[in-house]
Design an enzyme around this catalytic site. Structure first.
Site, PDB file in Angstrom:
ATOM      1  N   SER A  17       0.720  -1.125   0.098  1.00  0.00           N
ATOM      2  CA  SER A  17       0.024   0.077   0.031  1.00  0.00           C
ATOM      3  C   SER A  17       0.828   1.219   0.122  1.00  0.00           C
ATOM      4  O   SER A  17       2.087   1.295   0.346  1.00  0.00           O
ATOM      5  CB  SER A  17      -0.992  -0.170   1.322  1.00  0.00           C
ATOM      6  OG  SER A  17      -1.756   0.984   1.414  1.00  0.00           O
ATOM      7  N   SER A 143       9.034  10.237   9.994  1.00  0.00           N
ATOM      8  CA  SER A 143       7.695  10.902   9.624  1.00  0.00           C
ATOM      9  C   SER A 143       8.439  12.224  10.207  1.00  0.00           C
ATOM     10  O   SER A 143       9.250  12.401  11.054  1.00  0.00           O
ATOM     11  CB  SER A 143       6.768  10.409  10.534  1.00  0.00           C
ATOM     12  OG  SER A 143       5.807  11.386  10.618  1.00  0.00           O
ATOM     13  N   TYR A 156       3.098   6.940  17.973  1.00  0.00           N
ATOM     14  CA  TYR A 156       3.447   7.061  16.921  1.00  0.00           C
ATOM     15  C   TYR A 156       4.859   8.057  16.679  1.00  0.00           C
ATOM     16  O   TYR A 156       5.884   7.551  16.145  1.00  0.00           O
ATOM     17  CB  TYR A 156       2.594   7.417  15.820  1.00  0.00           C
ATOM     18  CG  TYR A 156       2.846   7.637  14.378  1.00  0.00           C
ATOM     19  CD1 TYR A 156       3.156   6.469  13.578  1.00  0.00           C
ATOM     20  CD2 TYR A 156       3.075   8.839  13.757  1.00  0.00           C
ATOM     21  CE1 TYR A 156       3.534   6.655  12.390  1.00  0.00           C
ATOM     22  CE2 TYR A 156       3.104   9.047  12.306  1.00  0.00           C
ATOM     23  CZ  TYR A 156       3.567   7.772  11.543  1.00  0.00           C
ATOM     24  OH  TYR A 156       3.861   7.811  10.359  1.00  0.00           O
ATOM     25  N   LYS A 160       8.715   6.887  15.825  1.00  0.00           N
ATOM     26  CA  LYS A 160       9.643   7.303  14.917  1.00  0.00           C
ATOM     27  C   LYS A 160      10.666   8.100  15.334  1.00  0.00           C
ATOM     28  O   LYS A 160      12.044   8.283  14.799  1.00  0.00           O
ATOM     29  CB  LYS A 160       8.625   8.406  14.015  1.00  0.00           C
ATOM     30  CG  LYS A 160       7.396   7.630  13.525  1.00  0.00           C
ATOM     31  CD  LYS A 160       7.894   6.594  12.289  1.00  0.00           C
ATOM     32  CE  LYS A 160       6.837   6.343  11.356  1.00  0.00           C
ATOM     33  NZ  LYS A 160       7.175   5.325  10.477  1.00  0.00           N
ATOM     34  N   THR A 191      -1.846   8.607   1.055  1.00  0.00           N
ATOM     35  CA  THR A 191      -2.239   7.272   1.237  1.00  0.00           C
ATOM     36  C   THR A 191      -3.204   6.803   1.929  1.00  0.00           C
ATOM     37  O   THR A 191      -3.936   7.686   2.507  1.00  0.00           O
ATOM     38  CB  THR A 191      -0.890   6.589   1.702  1.00  0.00           C
ATOM     39  OG1 THR A 191      -0.669   6.861   3.055  1.00  0.00           O
ATOM     40  CG2 THR A 191       0.475   7.151   1.034  1.00  0.00           C
TER      41      THR A 191
HETATM   42  N1  LIG Z   1       1.358   8.842   4.234  1.00  0.00           N
HETATM   43  C1  LIG Z   1       2.015   9.821   5.273  1.00  0.00           C
HETATM   44  O1  LIG Z   1       1.332  10.926   5.301  1.00  0.00           O
HETATM   45  C2  LIG Z   1       2.974   9.340   5.942  1.00  0.00           C
HETATM   46  C3  LIG Z   1       3.662  10.353   6.640  1.00  0.00           C
HETATM   47  C4  LIG Z   1       4.935  10.151   7.224  1.00  0.00           C
HETATM   48  C5  LIG Z   1       5.462   8.778   7.342  1.00  0.00           C
HETATM   49  N2  LIG Z   1       4.451   8.004   6.922  1.00  0.00           N
HETATM   50  C6  LIG Z   1       5.267   6.551   6.998  1.00  0.00           C
HETATM   51  O2  LIG Z   1       5.184   5.942   5.802  1.00  0.00           O
HETATM   52  C7  LIG Z   1       5.042   4.371   5.902  1.00  0.00           C
HETATM   53  C8  LIG Z   1       4.357   3.836   4.837  1.00  0.00           C
HETATM   54  O3  LIG Z   1       2.902   4.327   5.188  1.00  0.00           O
HETATM   55  P1  LIG Z   1       1.774   4.654   4.010  1.00  0.00           P
HETATM   56  O4  LIG Z   1       1.748   6.221   4.118  1.00  0.00           O
HETATM   57  O5  LIG Z   1       2.264   4.233   2.660  1.00  0.00           O
HETATM   58  O6  LIG Z   1       0.524   4.146   4.894  1.00  0.00           O
HETATM   59  P2  LIG Z   1      -0.521   2.535   4.267  1.00  0.00           P
HETATM   60  O7  LIG Z   1      -0.671   2.850   2.972  1.00  0.00           O
HETATM   61  O8  LIG Z   1      -1.043   2.453   5.535  1.00  0.00           O
HETATM   62  O9  LIG Z   1       0.824   1.715   4.208  1.00  0.00           O
HETATM   63  C9  LIG Z   1       1.245   0.931   5.336  1.00  0.00           C
HETATM   64  C10 LIG Z   1       1.960  -0.280   5.106  1.00  0.00           C
HETATM   65  O10 LIG Z   1       2.764  -0.999   5.995  1.00  0.00           O
HETATM   66  C11 LIG Z   1       2.174  -2.357   6.217  1.00  0.00           C
HETATM   67  N3  LIG Z   1       2.139  -2.766   7.529  1.00  0.00           N
HETATM   68  C12 LIG Z   1       1.508  -2.157   8.467  1.00  0.00           C
HETATM   69  N4  LIG Z   1       1.722  -2.900   9.628  1.00  0.00           N
HETATM   70  C13 LIG Z   1       2.341  -4.208   9.143  1.00  0.00           C
HETATM   71  C14 LIG Z   1       2.833  -5.171   9.847  1.00  0.00           C
HETATM   72  N5  LIG Z   1       2.750  -5.508  11.250  1.00  0.00           N
HETATM   73  N6  LIG Z   1       3.831  -6.033   9.075  1.00  0.00           N
HETATM   74  C15 LIG Z   1       4.096  -5.871   8.012  1.00  0.00           C
HETATM   75  N7  LIG Z   1       3.618  -4.730   7.250  1.00  0.00           N
HETATM   76  C16 LIG Z   1       2.635  -3.796   7.838  1.00  0.00           C
HETATM   77  C17 LIG Z   1       0.776  -2.416   5.592  1.00  0.00           C
HETATM   78  O11 LIG Z   1       0.644  -3.604   4.598  1.00  0.00           O
HETATM   79  P3  LIG Z   1      -0.385  -4.683   5.766  1.00  0.00           P
HETATM   80  O12 LIG Z   1      -1.532  -4.112   5.821  1.00  0.00           O
HETATM   81  O13 LIG Z   1      -0.403  -5.510   3.999  1.00  0.00           O
HETATM   82  O14 LIG Z   1       0.873  -5.623   6.479  1.00  0.00           O
HETATM   83  C18 LIG Z   1       1.041  -1.297   4.322  1.00  0.00           C
HETATM   84  O15 LIG Z   1       1.776  -1.781   3.309  1.00  0.00           O
HETATM   85  C19 LIG Z   1       4.806   4.000   7.219  1.00  0.00           C
HETATM   86  O16 LIG Z   1       5.920   3.769   8.199  1.00  0.00           O
HETATM   87  C20 LIG Z   1       4.356   5.514   7.887  1.00  0.00           C
HETATM   88  O17 LIG Z   1       4.475   5.703   9.114  1.00  0.00           O
HETATM   89  C21 LIG Z   1       3.512   8.022   6.166  1.00  0.00           C
END
Ligand SMILES: NC(=O)c1ccc[n+]([C@@H]2O[C@H](COP(=O)([O-])OP(=O)(O)OC[C@H]3O[C@@H](n4cnc5c(N)ncnc54)[C@H](OP(=O)(O)O)[C@@H]3O)[C@@H](O)[C@H]2O)c1
Length: 266
Positions: A17, A143, A156, A160, A191
Protein backbone atom coordinates in the site's frame (compact mmCIF):
# COMPACT_ATOMS: atom_id res chain seq x y z
CA UNK A 1 18.09 5.97 -18.90
CA UNK A 2 20.73 4.35 -16.65
CA UNK A 3 19.76 4.18 -12.99
CA UNK A 4 21.72 3.35 -9.85
CA UNK A 5 18.89 0.96 -8.98
CA UNK A 6 19.27 -1.08 -12.18
CA UNK A 7 19.99 -4.75 -11.42
CA UNK A 8 20.02 -4.06 -7.65
CA UNK A 9 18.10 -6.17 -5.13
CA UNK A 10 15.73 -4.05 -3.06
CA UNK A 11 13.66 -5.37 -0.11
CA UNK A 12 10.63 -3.22 0.70
CA UNK A 13 8.43 -3.73 3.77
CA UNK A 14 4.95 -2.22 3.75
CA UNK A 15 4.90 -2.85 -0.01
CA UNK A 16 1.17 -3.61 -0.26
CA UNK A 17 0.00 0.00 0.00
CA UNK A 18 0.87 3.69 -0.25
CA UNK A 19 4.54 4.68 -0.20
CA UNK A 20 5.87 1.11 -0.25
CA UNK A 21 3.69 0.15 -3.20
CA UNK A 22 4.76 3.21 -5.17
CA UNK A 23 8.41 2.54 -4.28
CA UNK A 24 8.03 -0.93 -5.80
CA UNK A 25 6.48 0.42 -9.01
CA UNK A 26 9.05 3.19 -9.53
CA UNK A 27 12.00 0.93 -8.64
CA UNK A 28 10.79 -1.77 -11.04
CA UNK A 29 10.68 0.85 -13.80
CA UNK A 30 14.29 1.69 -12.93
CA UNK A 31 15.41 -1.90 -13.37
CA UNK A 32 15.57 -3.06 -9.74
CA UNK A 33 14.83 -6.59 -8.57
CA UNK A 34 12.45 -6.66 -5.63
CA UNK A 35 11.46 -8.45 -2.47
CA UNK A 36 7.94 -7.35 -1.50
CA UNK A 37 6.78 -7.75 2.10
CA UNK A 38 3.68 -6.91 4.13
CA UNK A 39 1.01 -9.05 5.77
CA UNK A 40 -1.33 -9.14 2.74
CA UNK A 41 -0.12 -11.78 0.27
CA UNK A 42 -2.90 -11.12 -2.28
CA UNK A 43 -2.02 -7.45 -2.63
CA UNK A 44 1.67 -8.32 -2.98
CA UNK A 45 0.98 -10.87 -5.73
CA UNK A 46 -1.14 -8.30 -7.60
CA UNK A 47 1.67 -5.76 -7.23
CA UNK A 48 4.29 -8.24 -8.45
CA UNK A 49 2.21 -8.68 -11.60
CA UNK A 50 1.75 -4.94 -11.99
CA UNK A 51 5.52 -4.35 -11.86
CA UNK A 52 5.96 -6.47 -14.99
CA UNK A 53 8.82 -8.32 -13.28
CA UNK A 54 8.96 -12.13 -13.26
CA UNK A 55 8.47 -14.14 -10.06
CA UNK A 56 12.25 -14.69 -10.01
CA UNK A 57 12.94 -10.95 -10.28
CA UNK A 58 10.26 -9.97 -7.76
CA UNK A 59 9.77 -12.20 -4.72
CA UNK A 60 6.54 -12.05 -2.76
CA UNK A 61 7.38 -12.57 0.90
CA UNK A 62 4.47 -12.08 3.32
CA UNK A 63 5.66 -10.94 6.72
CA UNK A 64 4.25 -9.41 9.89
CA UNK A 65 7.16 -7.27 11.06
CA UNK A 66 5.80 -7.18 14.62
CA UNK A 67 6.51 -10.92 14.94
CA UNK A 68 10.23 -10.95 15.73
CA UNK A 69 10.60 -14.73 15.38
CA UNK A 70 8.98 -14.65 11.94
CA UNK A 71 11.16 -11.72 10.86
CA UNK A 72 14.37 -13.63 11.64
CA UNK A 73 13.11 -16.85 10.00
CA UNK A 74 11.83 -15.11 6.87
CA UNK A 75 15.02 -13.05 6.53
CA UNK A 76 17.03 -16.30 6.59
CA UNK A 77 14.82 -17.72 3.81
CA UNK A 78 15.09 -14.57 1.68
CA UNK A 79 18.88 -14.46 2.04
CA UNK A 80 19.01 -18.04 0.64
CA UNK A 81 17.01 -16.94 -2.41
CA UNK A 82 18.64 -13.63 -3.40
CA UNK A 83 22.29 -13.07 -4.28
CA UNK A 84 22.49 -9.79 -2.32
CA UNK A 85 20.41 -7.15 -0.60
CA UNK A 86 21.56 -3.79 -1.93
CA UNK A 87 18.74 -1.74 -0.41
CA UNK A 88 16.49 -2.49 2.53
CA UNK A 89 13.49 -0.13 2.78
CA UNK A 90 12.08 -0.46 6.31
CA UNK A 91 8.82 1.21 5.39
CA UNK A 92 6.05 -0.81 7.11
CA UNK A 93 4.28 1.31 9.68
CA UNK A 94 1.06 2.19 11.38
CA UNK A 95 -0.10 5.61 12.53
CA UNK A 96 -2.22 6.58 15.52
CA UNK A 97 -5.22 8.75 16.30
CA UNK A 98 -5.80 9.02 20.03
CA UNK A 99 -4.99 11.28 22.95
CA UNK A 100 -2.48 9.99 25.50
CA UNK A 101 -5.14 9.84 28.22
CA UNK A 102 -7.36 7.68 25.98
CA UNK A 103 -4.71 5.29 24.67
CA UNK A 104 -4.18 1.87 26.20
CA UNK A 105 -0.58 0.90 26.92
CA UNK A 106 -1.14 -2.22 24.78
CA UNK A 107 -1.67 0.12 21.83
CA UNK A 108 1.56 2.00 22.61
CA UNK A 109 3.41 -1.33 22.65
CA UNK A 110 1.80 -2.52 19.41
CA UNK A 111 2.87 0.64 17.60
CA UNK A 112 6.44 0.28 18.90
CA UNK A 113 6.51 -3.39 17.84
CA UNK A 114 5.53 -2.58 14.26
CA UNK A 115 7.25 0.76 13.66
CA UNK A 116 10.41 0.36 15.73
CA UNK A 117 11.16 -3.27 16.64
CA UNK A 118 10.00 -4.47 13.21
CA UNK A 119 12.51 -2.22 11.46
CA UNK A 120 15.44 -2.92 13.75
CA UNK A 121 14.87 -6.70 13.87
CA UNK A 122 14.83 -7.01 10.09
CA UNK A 123 17.86 -4.73 9.76
CA UNK A 124 19.85 -6.80 12.26
CA UNK A 125 18.95 -9.93 10.30
CA UNK A 126 20.09 -8.46 6.97
CA UNK A 127 23.10 -6.45 8.15
CA UNK A 128 25.66 -9.32 8.27
CA UNK A 129 24.91 -10.11 4.62
CA UNK A 130 25.27 -6.45 3.65
CA UNK A 131 28.66 -6.26 5.39
CA UNK A 132 29.78 -9.56 3.84
CA UNK A 133 28.85 -8.35 0.34
CA UNK A 134 30.82 -5.13 0.83
CA UNK A 135 28.03 -2.70 1.73
CA UNK A 136 24.37 -1.87 1.45
CA UNK A 137 21.88 0.91 1.97
CA UNK A 138 19.29 0.87 4.75
CA UNK A 139 16.37 3.25 4.20
CA UNK A 140 13.91 3.89 7.00
CA UNK A 141 10.55 5.63 6.73
CA UNK A 142 10.26 7.93 9.72
CA UNK A 143 7.93 10.96 9.66
CA UNK A 144 7.93 14.66 10.44
CA UNK A 145 6.61 13.51 13.82
CA UNK A 146 9.92 11.70 14.21
CA UNK A 147 11.18 15.26 14.75
CA UNK A 148 8.58 16.58 17.20
CA UNK A 149 5.62 15.46 19.26
CA UNK A 150 2.15 16.10 17.86
CA UNK A 151 -1.36 15.66 19.29
CA UNK A 152 -3.04 12.24 18.93
CA UNK A 153 0.19 10.61 17.79
CA UNK A 154 2.14 10.07 21.03
CA UNK A 155 3.26 6.47 20.47
CA UNK A 156 3.62 7.01 16.74
CA UNK A 157 5.89 10.02 17.34
CA UNK A 158 7.84 8.07 19.96
CA UNK A 159 8.34 5.11 17.61
CA UNK A 160 9.57 7.39 14.83
CA UNK A 161 11.91 9.31 17.19
CA UNK A 162 13.34 5.94 18.28
CA UNK A 163 14.16 5.10 14.67
CA UNK A 164 16.36 8.20 14.44
CA UNK A 165 18.33 7.18 17.53
CA UNK A 166 18.89 3.65 16.29
CA UNK A 167 19.60 4.27 12.63
CA UNK A 168 21.84 7.32 13.15
CA UNK A 169 23.92 5.02 15.38
CA UNK A 170 24.00 2.38 12.64
CA UNK A 171 25.24 4.97 10.18
CA UNK A 172 28.11 5.98 12.45
CA UNK A 173 29.02 2.43 13.54
CA UNK A 174 29.05 0.73 10.15
CA UNK A 175 30.10 3.43 7.71
CA UNK A 176 33.51 1.81 7.35
CA UNK A 177 31.79 -1.39 6.19
CA UNK A 178 29.98 0.45 3.41
CA UNK A 179 26.63 0.68 5.18
CA UNK A 180 24.68 3.76 4.15
CA UNK A 181 21.58 4.95 5.98
CA UNK A 182 18.82 7.30 4.86
CA UNK A 183 15.95 8.36 7.12
CA UNK A 184 12.85 9.48 5.24
CA UNK A 185 10.94 12.30 6.94
CA UNK A 186 7.58 12.64 5.16
CA UNK A 187 4.86 15.13 5.93
CA UNK A 188 1.34 14.33 4.73
CA UNK A 189 1.47 12.06 1.70
CA UNK A 190 -1.83 10.93 0.17
CA UNK A 191 -2.07 7.23 1.12
CA UNK A 192 -4.37 5.13 3.31
CA UNK A 193 -2.22 5.86 6.39
CA UNK A 194 -4.98 7.65 8.32
CA UNK A 195 -7.55 4.93 7.45
CA UNK A 196 -5.13 2.33 8.80
CA UNK A 197 -4.20 4.32 11.93
CA UNK A 198 -4.99 2.79 15.33
CA UNK A 199 -7.21 4.49 17.90
CA UNK A 200 -6.64 4.57 21.65
CA UNK A 201 -8.64 1.39 22.10
CA UNK A 202 -6.82 -0.45 19.30
CA UNK A 203 -9.53 -0.10 16.60
CA UNK A 204 -8.84 0.92 13.01
CA UNK A 205 -9.47 4.69 12.70
CA UNK A 206 -10.98 4.19 9.22
CA UNK A 207 -11.12 7.81 8.03
CA UNK A 208 -9.25 9.94 5.53
CA UNK A 209 -8.22 13.01 7.51
CA UNK A 210 -8.74 16.29 5.63
CA UNK A 211 -5.09 17.23 6.30
CA UNK A 212 -3.98 13.89 4.86
CA UNK A 213 -6.10 14.35 1.74
CA UNK A 214 -4.40 17.71 1.06
CA UNK A 215 -0.94 16.12 1.16
CA UNK A 216 1.61 15.49 -1.56
CA UNK A 217 0.80 12.78 -4.11
CA UNK A 218 2.54 9.51 -3.44
CA UNK A 219 4.01 9.46 -6.96
CA UNK A 220 5.74 12.81 -6.43
CA UNK A 221 6.87 11.90 -2.91
CA UNK A 222 8.46 8.63 -4.01
CA UNK A 223 10.24 10.34 -6.90
CA UNK A 224 11.82 12.76 -4.42
CA UNK A 225 12.59 9.92 -2.00
CA UNK A 226 14.40 7.88 -4.65
CA UNK A 227 16.37 10.93 -5.73
CA UNK A 228 17.46 11.55 -2.12
CA UNK A 229 18.40 7.90 -1.57
CA UNK A 230 20.37 7.91 -4.81
CA UNK A 231 22.30 10.96 -3.52
CA UNK A 232 22.90 9.02 -0.25
CA UNK A 233 21.31 11.77 1.87
CA UNK A 234 21.21 11.06 5.61
CA UNK A 235 17.68 12.47 5.71
CA UNK A 236 15.08 13.23 3.06
CA UNK A 237 12.32 15.61 4.18
CA UNK A 238 9.40 15.36 1.75
CA UNK A 239 5.92 16.89 1.72
CA UNK A 240 4.04 20.13 1.18
CA UNK A 241 4.05 23.09 3.60
CA UNK A 242 3.64 20.83 6.64
CA UNK A 243 7.13 19.46 6.04
CA UNK A 244 8.54 22.92 6.82
CA UNK A 245 7.48 22.37 10.42
CA UNK A 246 10.67 20.32 10.82
CA UNK A 247 12.71 23.48 10.28
CA UNK A 248 10.31 25.62 12.33
CA UNK A 249 10.82 23.29 15.33
CA UNK A 250 14.60 23.28 14.80
CA UNK A 251 15.17 27.01 14.45
CA UNK A 252 12.13 28.56 16.21
CA UNK A 253 11.06 26.02 18.87
CA UNK A 254 9.13 28.59 20.96
CA UNK A 255 6.99 29.58 17.98
CA UNK A 256 6.63 25.94 16.94
CA UNK A 257 5.16 24.87 20.30
CA UNK A 258 2.79 27.86 20.38
CA UNK A 259 1.45 26.89 16.93
CA UNK A 260 1.43 23.10 17.50
CA UNK A 261 -1.21 23.45 20.21
CA UNK A 262 -3.48 25.39 17.84
CA UNK A 263 -3.22 23.30 14.67
CA UNK A 264 -6.09 20.89 13.91
CA UNK A 265 -4.42 17.47 14.35
CA UNK A 266 -6.60 15.66 11.78
N1 LIG B 1 1.39 8.85 4.30
C1 LIG B 1 1.90 9.73 5.15
O1 LIG B 1 1.42 10.88 5.26
C2 LIG B 1 3.10 9.38 5.98
C3 LIG B 1 3.77 10.42 6.62
C4 LIG B 1 4.88 10.12 7.40
C5 LIG B 1 5.31 8.81 7.50
N2 LIG B 1 4.64 7.82 6.87
C6 LIG B 1 5.14 6.45 7.02
O2 LIG B 1 5.24 5.85 5.76
C7 LIG B 1 5.18 4.44 5.89
C8 LIG B 1 4.21 3.89 4.88
O3 LIG B 1 2.89 4.38 5.20
P1 LIG B 1 1.83 4.74 4.07
O4 LIG B 1 1.58 6.17 4.15
O5 LIG B 1 2.20 4.13 2.78
O6 LIG B 1 0.54 4.03 4.71
P2 LIG B 1 -0.33 2.75 4.29
O7 LIG B 1 -0.88 2.96 2.94
O8 LIG B 1 -1.24 2.52 5.43
O9 LIG B 1 0.75 1.58 4.21
C9 LIG B 1 1.30 0.98 5.35
C10 LIG B 1 2.02 -0.30 4.94
O10 LIG B 1 2.59 -0.91 6.11
C11 LIG B 1 2.23 -2.29 6.12
N3 LIG B 1 2.15 -2.80 7.48
C12 LIG B 1 1.42 -2.31 8.52
N4 LIG B 1 1.58 -3.11 9.59
C13 LIG B 1 2.44 -4.10 9.22
C14 LIG B 1 2.99 -5.21 9.89
N5 LIG B 1 2.69 -5.49 11.17
N6 LIG B 1 3.84 -6.02 9.21
C15 LIG B 1 4.13 -5.76 7.92
N7 LIG B 1 3.66 -4.72 7.23
C16 LIG B 1 2.81 -3.90 7.88
C17 LIG B 1 0.88 -2.35 5.40
O11 LIG B 1 0.68 -3.61 4.81
P3 LIG B 1 -0.27 -4.80 5.31
O12 LIG B 1 -1.51 -4.19 5.88
O13 LIG B 1 -0.50 -5.58 4.05
O14 LIG B 1 0.53 -5.55 6.31
C18 LIG B 1 1.10 -1.32 4.30
O15 LIG B 1 1.74 -1.91 3.21
C19 LIG B 1 4.79 4.18 7.35
O16 LIG B 1 5.94 3.85 8.09
C20 LIG B 1 4.24 5.51 7.81
O17 LIG B 1 4.39 5.70 9.20
C21 LIG B 1 3.54 8.07 6.11
Amino acid sequence: MASVYSGKWVWITGASSGIGRELALQLARRGAHLVLSSRNREKLVALQQETGLTEEQCLVVPLDVSDGTAVVRVAGEVLERVPRVDYLFNNAGVSQRGLIRETKVEVDRMIMEINYFGAITLTKAVLPRMIEQGGGHVVVTSSIVGKFGFPMRSAYAASKHALHGFFETLLVEEKEHGIRVTLLVPGHIVTDVSYNAITGSGERYGKMDPGQARGMTVEKAVKKILHGVEKEKREVVVGKADAWSVYLKKYFPGLFFRLAGKVNPV
